[in-house]
Scaffold this active site. Structure first.
Site, PDB file in Angstrom:
ATOM      1  N   LYS A  13      48.124  67.339  52.949  1.00 43.20           N
ATOM      2  CA  LYS A  13      48.757  68.644  52.673  1.00 43.20           C
ATOM      3  C   LYS A  13      48.590  68.983  51.198  1.00 43.20           C
ATOM      4  O   LYS A  13      48.354  68.107  50.359  1.00 43.20           O
ATOM      5  CB  LYS A  13      50.257  68.624  53.011  1.00 43.20           C
ATOM      6  CG  LYS A  13      51.142  67.613  52.252  1.00 43.20           C
ATOM      7  CD  LYS A  13      51.683  68.076  50.928  1.00 43.20           C
ATOM      8  CE  LYS A  13      52.577  67.028  50.262  1.00 43.20           C
ATOM      9  NZ  LYS A  13      52.692  67.177  48.807  1.00 43.20           N
TER      10      LYS A  13
ATOM     11  N   PRO B 268      43.309  60.335  48.846  1.00 49.23           N
ATOM     12  CA  PRO B 268      43.662  59.496  47.695  1.00 49.23           C
ATOM     13  C   PRO B 268      45.170  59.271  47.621  1.00 49.23           C
ATOM     14  O   PRO B 268      45.953  60.180  47.911  1.00 49.23           O
ATOM     15  CB  PRO B 268      43.187  60.314  46.486  1.00 49.23           C
ATOM     16  CG  PRO B 268      42.264  61.337  47.027  1.00 49.23           C
ATOM     17  CD  PRO B 268      42.645  61.582  48.450  1.00 49.23           C
ATOM     18  N   MET B 269      45.558  58.056  47.246  1.00 52.61           N
ATOM     19  CA  MET B 269      46.997  57.750  47.151  1.00 52.61           C
ATOM     20  C   MET B 269      47.513  58.156  45.764  1.00 52.61           C
ATOM     21  O   MET B 269      46.772  58.130  44.792  1.00 52.61           O
ATOM     22  CB  MET B 269      47.223  56.279  47.432  1.00 52.61           C
ATOM     23  CG  MET B 269      47.078  55.990  48.920  1.00 52.61           C
ATOM     24  SD  MET B 269      47.461  54.296  49.344  1.00 52.61           S
ATOM     25  CE  MET B 269      45.974  53.500  48.816  1.00 52.61           C
ATOM     26  N   GLY B 270      48.788  58.543  45.707  1.00 55.07           N
ATOM     27  CA  GLY B 270      49.367  58.952  44.426  1.00 55.07           C
ATOM     28  C   GLY B 270      48.787  60.270  43.951  1.00 55.07           C
ATOM     29  O   GLY B 270      48.723  60.542  42.757  1.00 55.07           O
TER      30      GLY B 270
ATOM     31  N   LEU C 112      49.260  64.433  47.897  1.00 54.69           N
ATOM     32  CA  LEU C 112      48.614  65.004  49.086  1.00 54.69           C
ATOM     33  C   LEU C 112      49.257  64.544  50.383  1.00 54.69           C
ATOM     34  O   LEU C 112      48.806  64.900  51.479  1.00 54.69           O
ATOM     35  CB  LEU C 112      47.117  64.642  49.084  1.00 54.69           C
ATOM     36  CG  LEU C 112      46.353  65.145  47.863  1.00 54.69           C
ATOM     37  CD1 LEU C 112      44.968  64.519  47.781  1.00 54.69           C
ATOM     38  CD2 LEU C 112      46.243  66.674  47.897  1.00 54.69           C
ATOM     39  N   GLY C 113      50.303  63.735  50.281  1.00 55.25           N
ATOM     40  CA  GLY C 113      51.099  63.366  51.455  1.00 55.25           C
ATOM     41  C   GLY C 113      50.399  62.435  52.436  1.00 55.25           C
ATOM     42  O   GLY C 113      50.765  62.412  53.610  1.00 55.25           O
ATOM     43  N   GLY C 114      49.411  61.660  51.977  1.00 53.39           N
ATOM     44  CA  GLY C 114      48.645  60.801  52.885  1.00 53.39           C
ATOM     45  C   GLY C 114      49.512  59.835  53.684  1.00 53.39           C
ATOM     46  O   GLY C 114      49.422  59.790  54.911  1.00 53.39           O
ATOM     47  N   GLY C 115      50.353  59.087  53.005  1.00 52.02           N
ATOM     48  CA  GLY C 115      51.218  58.101  53.687  1.00 52.02           C
ATOM     49  C   GLY C 115      52.170  58.789  54.653  1.00 52.02           C
ATOM     50  O   GLY C 115      52.405  58.315  55.771  1.00 52.02           O
ATOM     51  N   SER C 116      52.711  59.939  54.235  1.00 55.36           N
ATOM     52  CA  SER C 116      53.650  60.686  55.081  1.00 55.36           C
ATOM     53  C   SER C 116      52.942  61.184  56.336  1.00 55.36           C
ATOM     54  O   SER C 116      53.500  61.156  57.441  1.00 55.36           O
ATOM     55  CB  SER C 116      54.208  61.899  54.333  1.00 55.36           C
ATOM     56  OG  SER C 116      54.808  61.491  53.130  1.00 55.36           O
TER      57      SER C 116
ATOM     58  N   ASP D 287      58.500  64.102  52.966  1.00 53.51           N
ATOM     59  CA  ASP D 287      57.353  64.926  53.379  1.00 53.51           C
ATOM     60  C   ASP D 287      56.917  64.659  54.816  1.00 53.51           C
ATOM     61  O   ASP D 287      56.029  65.353  55.329  1.00 53.51           O
ATOM     62  CB  ASP D 287      56.139  64.643  52.474  1.00 53.51           C
ATOM     63  CG  ASP D 287      56.306  65.223  51.084  1.00 53.51           C
ATOM     64  OD1 ASP D 287      57.254  66.009  50.884  1.00 53.51           O
ATOM     65  OD2 ASP D 287      55.484  64.888  50.218  1.00 53.51           O
TER      66      ASP D 287
HETATM   67  O1  C5P Z   1      61.687  60.894  50.326  1.00 56.26           O
HETATM   68  P1  C5P Z   1      60.685  60.111  49.583  1.00 56.26           P
HETATM   69  O2  C5P Z   1      60.832  58.623  49.804  1.00 56.26           O
HETATM   70  O3  C5P Z   1      59.279  60.542  49.808  1.00 56.26           O
HETATM   71  O4  C5P Z   1      60.956  60.364  48.041  1.00 56.26           O
HETATM   72  C1  C5P Z   1      60.454  59.531  47.024  1.00 56.26           C
HETATM   73  C2  C5P Z   1      61.268  59.744  45.763  1.00 56.26           C
HETATM   74  O5  C5P Z   1      61.034  61.047  45.233  1.00 56.26           O
HETATM   75  C3  C5P Z   1      62.752  59.667  45.974  1.00 56.26           C
HETATM   76  O6  C5P Z   1      63.234  58.365  45.866  1.00 56.26           O
HETATM   77  C4  C5P Z   1      63.293  60.538  44.853  1.00 56.26           C
HETATM   78  O7  C5P Z   1      63.291  59.815  43.634  1.00 56.26           O
HETATM   79  C5  C5P Z   1      62.219  61.609  44.707  1.00 56.26           C
HETATM   80  N1  C5P Z   1      62.542  62.857  45.431  1.00 56.26           N
HETATM   81  C6  C5P Z   1      63.525  63.694  44.927  1.00 56.26           C
HETATM   82  N2  C5P Z   1      63.794  64.873  45.581  1.00 56.26           N
HETATM   83  C7  C5P Z   1      63.101  65.244  46.678  1.00 56.26           C
HETATM   84  C8  C5P Z   1      62.097  64.393  47.202  1.00 56.26           C
HETATM   85  C9  C5P Z   1      61.830  63.207  46.545  1.00 56.26           C
HETATM   86  O8  C5P Z   1      64.158  63.389  43.928  1.00 56.26           O
HETATM   87  N3  C5P Z   1      63.360  66.414  47.253  1.00 56.26           N
END
Ligand code: C5P
Length: 319
Positions: A13, A97-99, A102-106, A139
């Site tokens: 994404k 690509p990770m990091g 782009l939401g790959g893992g999600s 995500d």
């Molecule tokens: O939900 P997810 O594990 O992908 O989020 C990773 C980190 O990103 C969370 O631990 C939080 O620090 C940050 N985050 C946030 N607000 C969001 C989404 C993610 O602070 N709406």
């Protein structure tokens, strides 16, 4: 019983606009974002054999601990909640690509949520899948729907947006890994909600324009992470400016970075722009609509689902 197999495309994404409002009491941030699926994809191969016990295996070329991988976490969650018995094997072929924001893992996690119940003969409701997806990551729920969606709350409260044409895009991934929690911390948002009226007007205009795209583009939109991330990594800002000069509309960083993308009117313009980026890894692709996304899912689970057109695909093995 024969092994049930499916080969899944798990799409990436981009965020066509991302505003981080305030910090919430649960530690997450309140968002306003527009998600869009794109054609860049990982491949997730799934094999399920019904049987006694519960076994989950993952083969991937990436160095992620087994229990920390979103594929195995999603599968474990489904085995537990749906009382699945058998052996599930996953093969993960990464291209996203990770990091990169782009939401790959999600997307991989959502692919498991959509496919495994179908292979295992279970029919969880979309509401349940949405709830489980949100437990796996902010995500993940978006990938249960695909296309263009407005994301509110943590990004997991989703509403469909009118769809634009599947325009060509160019993704530039300079190989910089941005940590999402660090990117949020760098914004230093307070717990007090600020009135977002001035930011939100351009965001709203963009959302309304999505379904009415015309030559000349959508216009520009914003990503609140850009200032802080570009300050630390000026090369990303330079990539965005170069994309704008090449006629991208918009050109933006995705999520908390580091991938930067440009949306183009014609594939030729996208390809001309691509030729200007010789040092970076580039991915030409296109926006993928909800209709295409769902068709793709229906096709890749065709052997195992009922003929019904309801979403999500329904298992033909369910009793
Ligand atoms: O939900 P997810 O594990 O992908 O989020 C990773 C980190 O990103 C969370 O631990 C939080 O620090 C940050 N985050 C946030 N607000 C969001 C989404 C993610 O602070 N709406």
């Amino acid at each position: 019983m024969p092994v049930r197999r499916a080969s899944l495309r798990s799409l990436a994404k981009i965020n066509l606009g991302l505003h981080v409002l305030h910090k919430r009491s649960d530690g997450y941030h309140e968002l306003r974002t527009i998600f869009h699926t794109i054609s860049l994809a990982d491949r997730v191969d799934v094999e399920f054999s019904p049987g006694r016990g519960a076994r989950i295996e993952l083969e991937s070329g990436i160095d992620v601990p087994h229990d920390d991988n979103l594929v195995t976490r999603a599968a474990q969650l489904l085995f537990d909640r749906l009382n699945i018995r058998g052996h599930a094997r996953f093969g993960l072929n990464k291209r996203i690509p990770m990091g990169g924001g782009l939401g790959g893992g999600s997307s991989n996690a959502a692919a498991v949520l959509l496919a495994l119940p179908v292979l295992a003969g279970r029919r969880p409701s979309l509401e349940l899948l949405q709830e489980w997806a949100a437990q796996l990551g902010s995500d993940v729920p978006f990938f249960l729907y695909g296309g263009a969606a407005l994301g509110l709350g943590r990004g997991n409260e989703l509403y469909p947006l009118p769809e634009s044409p599947e325009l060509p895009i160019l993704l530039i991934t300079p190989g910089i890994h941005v940590s999402t929690p660090e990117a949020y911390r760098a914004l230093s948002r307070s717990l007090t909600p600020e009135l977002p009226s001035c930011i939100m007007s351009s965001f709203q205009t963009f959302a309304w324009r999505l379904g009415q795209w015309s030559p000349g583009g959508f216009g520009q939109t914003g990503n609140d992470f850009e200032d802080a991330v570009f300050r630390r990594r000026p090369v990303l800002g330079a990539i965005k400016r170069k994309l704008l000069r090449q006629g991208a509309s918009p050109a933006l960083m995705s999520g908390s970075g580091s991938a930067v993308f440009g949306v183009f009117e014609k594939p030729e313009a996208r390809d001309r722009a691509r030729a200007e980026f010789v040092k970076e890894q580039t991915f030409p692709g296109k926006l993928v609509s909800r209709k295409t996304y769902r068709r793709m899912w229906m096709r890749q689970l065709a052997e195992h689902r009922t003929d019904s057109n309801t979403w999500p695909p329904q298992s033909r093995y369910a009793k």
